[in-house]
Design a protein around this motif. Structure first.
Motif, PDB file in Angstrom:
ATOM      1  N   VAL A 208     -17.521  23.485 -36.175  1.00 20.17           N
ATOM      2  CA  VAL A 208     -16.991  22.923 -37.426  1.00 20.17           C
ATOM      3  C   VAL A 208     -15.771  22.038 -37.204  1.00 20.17           C
ATOM      4  CG1 VAL A 208     -17.899  24.793 -38.848  1.00 20.17           C
ATOM      5  CG2 VAL A 208     -15.565  24.964 -37.932  1.00 20.17           C
ATOM      6  N   THR A 209     -15.236  22.014 -35.982  1.00 14.56           N
ATOM      7  CA  THR A 209     -14.095  21.128 -35.731  1.00 14.56           C
ATOM      8  C   THR A 209     -14.409  20.003 -34.743  1.00 14.56           C
ATOM      9  OG1 THR A 209     -13.253  22.613 -33.997  1.00 14.56           O
ATOM     10  CG2 THR A 209     -12.388  22.917 -36.227  1.00 14.56           C
ATOM     11  N   GLN A 210     -15.436  20.187 -33.899  1.00 13.51           N
ATOM     12  CA  GLN A 210     -15.748  19.147 -32.903  1.00 13.51           C
ATOM     13  C   GLN A 210     -17.217  18.751 -32.892  1.00 13.51           C
ATOM     14  OE1 GLN A 210     -14.211  20.153 -29.027  1.00 13.51           O
ATOM     15  NE2 GLN A 210     -12.098  20.192 -29.745  1.00 13.51           N
ATOM     16  N   GLY A 211     -18.031  19.404 -33.732  1.00 12.97           N
ATOM     17  CA  GLY A 211     -19.433  19.030 -33.801  1.00 12.97           C
ATOM     18  C   GLY A 211     -20.250  19.561 -32.640  1.00 12.97           C
ATOM     19  N   LEU A 212     -21.464  19.017 -32.495  1.00 15.75           N
ATOM     20  CA  LEU A 212     -22.403  19.525 -31.490  1.00 15.75           C
ATOM     21  C   LEU A 212     -22.596  18.578 -30.312  1.00 15.75           C
ATOM     22  CD1 LEU A 212     -25.164  20.882 -33.930  1.00 15.75           C
ATOM     23  CD2 LEU A 212     -23.164  22.079 -33.025  1.00 15.75           C
TER      24      LEU A 212
END
Length: 434
Positions: A208-212
């Motif tokens: 939720v803070t850096q994505g996938l």
């Protein structure tokens, strides 16, 4: 484990038969019920270590002690104990709040009875009051629905089976050994759960803070505790993403329709236990919600325990909940992305540090939450992150669930062993003598 050779009637239906050499006696003839309290003449600056009803776990005993100056302590912080006493909750008796006092100088709530042994082995008594049969007798004598209570005099008037002292000691030794083995195994499983929960937190926080995409270029978010976020993400205050305490128009509803009702204890991490009531039971102190709203506990320790859920499959599409629950309606984001964001470890730590109020009743201030920041990926990317977290968290929760079932079986075994040993259903003397 074999039974005793000879039994006799105890003369009490709920105890049934007992070994031939055992007796039946009321607690009041075996213990003193210590009623010593700190009175108003106590030095107001005296430092006390206080134990409240909620500080006692039904399985592991005292889990928390709060230090107070006497003048600042809750009014119920009065009952004096000494090392070796056994405390038994006389209020909210369904909690089975029983603990062994392992240190001097502890002050407990007046909601406890303090048992001090006189003519019975202390460890044997402790195991007996922890047994299912004693718990059932306490509950049966309790009065009140939402807040069942038993008086201390009723408690010590309960009859219990009493073996000869040598057998009390043997039973206590046997249970110390067997319960110790079970507790060590349970502890190993509990540590596995802690590690899995930490893994889940890590997976959520990173997503939720850096994505996938590990190759995505990052930029400073401008918020220290969030750190870097993908270059193409935005960042907003929660008040521009969610509405807190959204309006629910109940005037258009029939007052006698059934709706969902959620007291705090019905909300868990990610799901709730369904409960229904008539809309006519709604009062203004409750918080209304509709299908798809996010419910978040605002009070300690429920927030830390992860009492958060998306309100889905509601009765007639709406419900009301405890006043200790925040209701959020997501306006511009994917609701489930925000749900996961609320479980981000850094966010939770900041929310806990913002809490105000007295010990045991600390709450997150609403303005703090609404002014906190949340990274905002494009909606399409939020959906992908949610799908990924549903799958990964589902796998981790599945592993946790399987371990929890093992722990539950071990705890049931522990309860059964205690109840069978202290009521004479099994004879442990030969095993202890080996």
């Amino acid at each position: 484990m074999k039974p005793y050779q000879h039994y006799k009637s105890s003369g009490i239906d709920w105890i049934g038969k007992i070994p031939e050499g055992w007796k039946i006696n009321k607690l009041k003839y075996l213990v003193s019920c210590n009623n010593e309290v700190l009175d108003e003449g106590t030095d107001p600056n005296k430092v006390i270590q206080y134990v409240e009803i909620s500080d006692v776990d039904s399985i592991n005993g005292i889990q928390n002690k709060t230090e107070y100056l006497f003048k600042h302590a809750p009014s119920r912080a009065r009952r004096v104990t000494q090392k070796g006493d056994i405390i038994v909750s006389t209020v909210r008796t369904y909690l089975n709040g029983i603990a062994y006092i392992d240190d001097d100088g502890i002050i407990v709530s007046t909601g406890f009875a303090v048992l001090r042994t006189k003519y019975i082995n202390r460890s044997f008594l402790y195991y007996y009051v922890k047994s299912n049969i004693f718990f059932a007798s306490v509950v049966s004598l309790s009065t009140g629905v939402g807040y069942p209570t038993i008086t201390a005099s009723q408690l010590i008037n309960i009859s219990i089976p009493v073996p000869p002292l040598s057998e009390q000691e043997a039973i206590a030794e046997y249970l110390d050994r067997k319960c110790g083995e079970i507790d060590r195994m349970t502890g190993k499983y509990e540590r596995q759960i802690v590690l899995l929960k930490e893994l889940k937190q890590s997976v959520i926080s990173k997503a939720v803070t850096q994505g996938l995409n590990p190759q995505a270029p990052l930029r400073p978010s401008g918020i220290d505790w969030i750190g870097k976020i993908p270059e193409h993400w935005g960042i907003k205050k929660l008040k521009f993403v969610c509405t807190l305490s959204p309006k629910v128009n109940i005037k258009e509803k029939k007052c006698d329709i059934e709706v969902t009702f959620l007291p705090m204890e019905n909300i868990r991490n990610g799901f709730f236990i369904p409960n229904q009531t008539s809309l006519k039971n709604y009062v203004s102190s409750y918080n209304l919600f509709e299908e798809g709203d996010i419910l978040v506990a605002k009070v300690t320790p429920c927030f830390e325990n992860g009492n958060i859920v998306i309100a889905n499959n509601l009765t007639n599409g709406m419900g009301f909940a405890s006043s200790e629950i925040f209701v959020f309606r997501v306006n511009t984001n994917d609701t489930k992305f925000v749900f996961y964001y609320f479980q981000n470890g850094n966010f939770k730590d900041r929310a806990v540090s913002s809490m105000t109020g007295s010990a045991g009743l600390r709450r997150i201030p609403a303005p703090f939450l609404m002014n906190e920041f949340i990274p905002v990926p494009p909606l399409s990317e939020q959906a992908v992150i949610v799908e990924y977290l549903d799958r990964k968290c589902g796998e981790i929760d599945g592993m946790i669930g399987r371990i929890e079932r093992k722990i539950e079986l071990l705890r049931e075994l522990r309860k059964t062993l205690i109840s069978e040993a202290v009521t004479g259903k099994i004879d442990v003397r030969e095993e202890v003598a080996r």
